[in-house]
Design a protein around this motif. Structure first.
Motif, PDB file in Angstrom:
ATOM      1  N   VAL A  21       0.892  -1.164   0.000  1.00  0.00           N
ATOM      2  CA  VAL A  21       0.000   0.000   0.000  1.00  0.00           C
ATOM      3  C   VAL A  21       0.931   1.215   0.000  1.00  0.00           C
ATOM      4  O   VAL A  21       1.456   1.618   1.037  1.00  0.00           O
ATOM      5  CB  VAL A  21      -0.923   0.004   1.238  1.00  0.00           C
ATOM      6  N   GLY A  22       1.190   1.730  -1.208  1.00  0.00           N
ATOM      7  CA  GLY A  22       2.165   2.823  -1.354  1.00  0.00           C
ATOM      8  C   GLY A  22       1.702   4.055  -0.586  1.00  0.00           C
ATOM      9  O   GLY A  22       0.517   4.374  -0.556  1.00  0.00           O
ATOM     10  N   HIS A  23       2.636   4.711   0.030  1.00  0.00           N
ATOM     11  CA  HIS A  23       2.392   5.889   0.891  1.00  0.00           C
ATOM     12  C   HIS A  23       0.975   5.941   1.473  1.00  0.00           C
ATOM     13  O   HIS A  23       0.192   6.820   1.163  1.00  0.00           O
ATOM     14  CB  HIS A  23       2.810   7.197   0.237  1.00  0.00           C
ATOM     15  N   ILE A  24       0.726   5.027   2.401  1.00  0.00           N
ATOM     16  CA  ILE A  24      -0.588   5.018   3.077  1.00  0.00           C
ATOM     17  C   ILE A  24      -0.803   6.333   3.837  1.00  0.00           C
ATOM     18  O   ILE A  24      -1.952   6.692   4.131  1.00  0.00           O
ATOM     19  CB  ILE A  24      -0.730   3.781   3.999  1.00  0.00           C
ATOM     20  N   ASN A  25       0.279   7.067   4.117  1.00  0.00           N
ATOM     21  CA  ASN A  25       0.137   8.391   4.753  1.00  0.00           C
ATOM     22  C   ASN A  25       0.085   9.525   3.718  1.00  0.00           C
ATOM     23  O   ASN A  25       0.292  10.685   4.051  1.00  0.00           O
ATOM     24  CB  ASN A  25       1.272   8.648   5.760  1.00  0.00           C
ATOM     25  N   GLY A  26      -0.264   9.170   2.468  1.00  0.00           N
ATOM     26  CA  GLY A  26      -0.468  10.217   1.460  1.00  0.00           C
ATOM     27  C   GLY A  26       0.812  10.657   0.806  1.00  0.00           C
ATOM     28  O   GLY A  26       1.905  10.541   1.354  1.00  0.00           O
ATOM     29  N   GLY A  27       0.614  11.152  -0.413  1.00  0.00           N
ATOM     30  CA  GLY A  27       1.803  11.607  -1.157  1.00  0.00           C
ATOM     31  C   GLY A  27       1.526  12.950  -1.844  1.00  0.00           C
ATOM     32  O   GLY A  27       1.550  13.000  -3.016  1.00  0.00           O
ATOM     33  N   HIS A  28       1.187  13.981  -1.168  1.00  0.00           N
ATOM     34  CA  HIS A  28       1.258  14.249   0.247  1.00  0.00           C
ATOM     35  C   HIS A  28      -0.108  14.162   0.951  1.00  0.00           C
ATOM     36  O   HIS A  28      -0.188  13.980   2.165  1.00  0.00           O
ATOM     37  CB  HIS A  28       1.882  15.645   0.445  1.00  0.00           C
ATOM     38  N   THR A  29      -1.232  14.258   0.209  1.00  0.00           N
ATOM     39  CA  THR A  29      -2.543  14.345   0.861  1.00  0.00           C
ATOM     40  C   THR A  29      -3.024  12.962   1.307  1.00  0.00           C
ATOM     41  O   THR A  29      -3.212  12.069   0.488  1.00  0.00           O
ATOM     42  CB  THR A  29      -3.573  14.958  -0.109  1.00  0.00           C
ATOM     43  N   ALA A  30      -3.226  12.794   2.601  1.00  0.00           N
ATOM     44  CA  ALA A  30      -3.571  11.481   3.148  1.00  0.00           C
ATOM     45  C   ALA A  30      -5.080  11.267   3.151  1.00  0.00           C
ATOM     46  O   ALA A  30      -5.865  12.214   3.146  1.00  0.00           O
ATOM     47  CB  ALA A  30      -3.028  11.353   4.567  1.00  0.00           C
ATOM     48  N   LEU A  31      -5.480  10.000   3.201  1.00  0.00           N
ATOM     49  CA  LEU A  31      -6.888   9.656   3.402  1.00  0.00           C
ATOM     50  C   LEU A  31      -7.261   9.955   4.862  1.00  0.00           C
ATOM     51  O   LEU A  31      -6.396  10.015   5.732  1.00  0.00           O
ATOM     52  CB  LEU A  31      -7.106   8.161   3.116  1.00  0.00           C
TER      53      LEU A  31
END
Ligand SMILES: [Zn+2]
Length: 399
Positions: free
Chosen positions: A228-238
């Motif tokens: 799960v690529g950049h689960i903390n967003g790249g940059h905007t997170a879910l």
């Protein structure tokens, strides 16, 4: 030394002695009871106490001066383009700068910044094969860049994946950066990739640049990529509830990146810890990107997660080494016999308040790097990028 025959692995016999702390990269036993490592022709052949290990006939001997040896760090998410140049912020030498931050292996999440990047099927396949070849031949500073990660488009058919795999392509770029943004199409193509041994990742969260789109929890879970690529967003997170759904809804890798939302990274970390799933956490920088390149990005993630996330530093280093190596089937990332002799030697930064390196990282400071080694060959000595280490490793014999 940046560009001469970096793939050379020997013949040679490397001895690292006088290791004060040996970090294994493995969460189940993050600290090893050993002060000596021997590597022959680029592979680890012995780990133990000096009195029990045959250290004769070394071609290179490194005195670690009682400092810390860890596996070389792995950046699970980079966007290389060509050689050691990136057009994203028009920088040269960024990979060599990462080596000075302890990164010895990088995984491409797509060569998406290539000027004029082709989006037709023949063109994108050709570019992926070219990138795989080019980065395997040229390793800036010795850094192993696993590149050749095509960004999938809707017109692709199963035979395209078979052909890519046969040509040596082992990765997909982030699903969602190309035309495929829906769950069913992504799932079908990720399945084809997996069938032929190609690993996959996905762009999780809001769009990163104009033209990329929102990938929410439903698409992530349906696509079922290996990471799960950049689960903390790249940059905007879910939102947090969606991040929790992803953590609980699959067993795939949970990648936290520097160019992401730090609060969401900490939320993911706590969720994974509650679930007893810290072995799924892996780290990347997702650079080059809009916020530049971060030569110390992986160290900064280790320090941030350890200090604010309250994870013992020896475990946080596993996120950037053994966890990634296992998830991505790499032969580095762990201090084990037979693995690649890729190491970073470091110590508490000068004047950090911690009484040792682990305490200093848990207090939020970065360690100082005094040496990097790839394939048993010393690549850099005192880092030009980290704060200076209190004590430094030195080559005492050999060249
Ligand atoms: Zn992305």
């Amino acid at each position: 030394m940046a560009h001469d025959a970096p793939q050379a692995t020997g013949p040679g016999r490397l001895v690292i002695r006088n290791i004060g702390l040996l970090l294994s990269g493995a969460m189940e036993k993050p600290i090893l009871d050993a002060d000596t490592i021997v590597a022959e022709n680029g592979k680890i052949t012995a780990i133990g106490r000096a009195k029990d290990v045959d250290t004769a006939h070394a071609t290179t001997t490194v005195d670690a001066a009682g400092t810390t040896v860890a596996p070389g760090l792995i950046d699970s998410h980079v966007h290389p383009v060509a050689g050691d140049w990136t057009p994203r912020q028009n920088q040269s030498g960024w990979i060599d700068s990462y080596l000075h931050g302890g990164v010895t292996t990088m995984i491409s999440a797509g060569e998406v910044h290539m000027p004029g990047r082709p989006r037709d099927v023949v063109g994108l396949k050709a570019m992926a094969i070219f990138a795989q070849r080019a980065f395997w031949t040229l390793r800036p500073g010795g850094v192993k860049v696993h590149a050749g990660a095509p960004v999938i488009e809707c017109e692709m058919v199963e035979d395209d994946f078979k052909e890519l795999a046969a040509a040596g392509v082992k990765l997909l770029g982030e699903v969602g950066l190309g035309g495929v943004k829906d769950g069913p199409t992504a799932r079908k193509m990720v399945g084809w990739a997996r069938k032929y041994g190609i690993q996959s990742t996905i762009h999780t969260g809001g769009p990163s640049i104009p033209g990329s789109g929102l990938i929410d929890k439903d698409v992530v879970l349906e696509a079922d990529t290996d990471v799960v690529g950049h689960i903390n967003g790249g940059h905007t997170a879910l939102p947090d509830d969606q991040i929790r759904c992803i953590c609980e809804g699959c067993k795939r890798g949970l990648e936290l990146v520097h160019n992401g939302n730090e609060r969401s990274a900490l939320f993911t970390l706590r969720t994974a810890r509650e679930m007893g799933d810290l072995s799924r956490i892996i780290l990347g920088t997702d650079a080059p990107a809009g916020s530049g390149v971060q030569p110390l990005g992986i160290l900064r993630m280790v320090s941030m997660l350890s200090s604010l996330g309250e994870v013992p530093a020896e475990l946080a280093f596993c996120f950037a080494t053994g966890n990634t190596a296992r998830m991505r089937a790499l032969d580095c990332g762990l201090i084990e016999i037979g693995r690649s002799a890729d190491f970073v030697i470091m110590d508490r930064a000068q004047h950090s308040p911690g009484k040792n390196i682990l305490e200093s990282v848990q207090l939020g400071d970065l360690p100082g790097i005094s040496m990097t080694i790839i394939d048993g060959i010393v690549r850099t000595q005192r880092s030009r990028n980290t704060p200076p280490a209190t004590k430094i490793a030195e080559i005492i014999a050999g060249h």
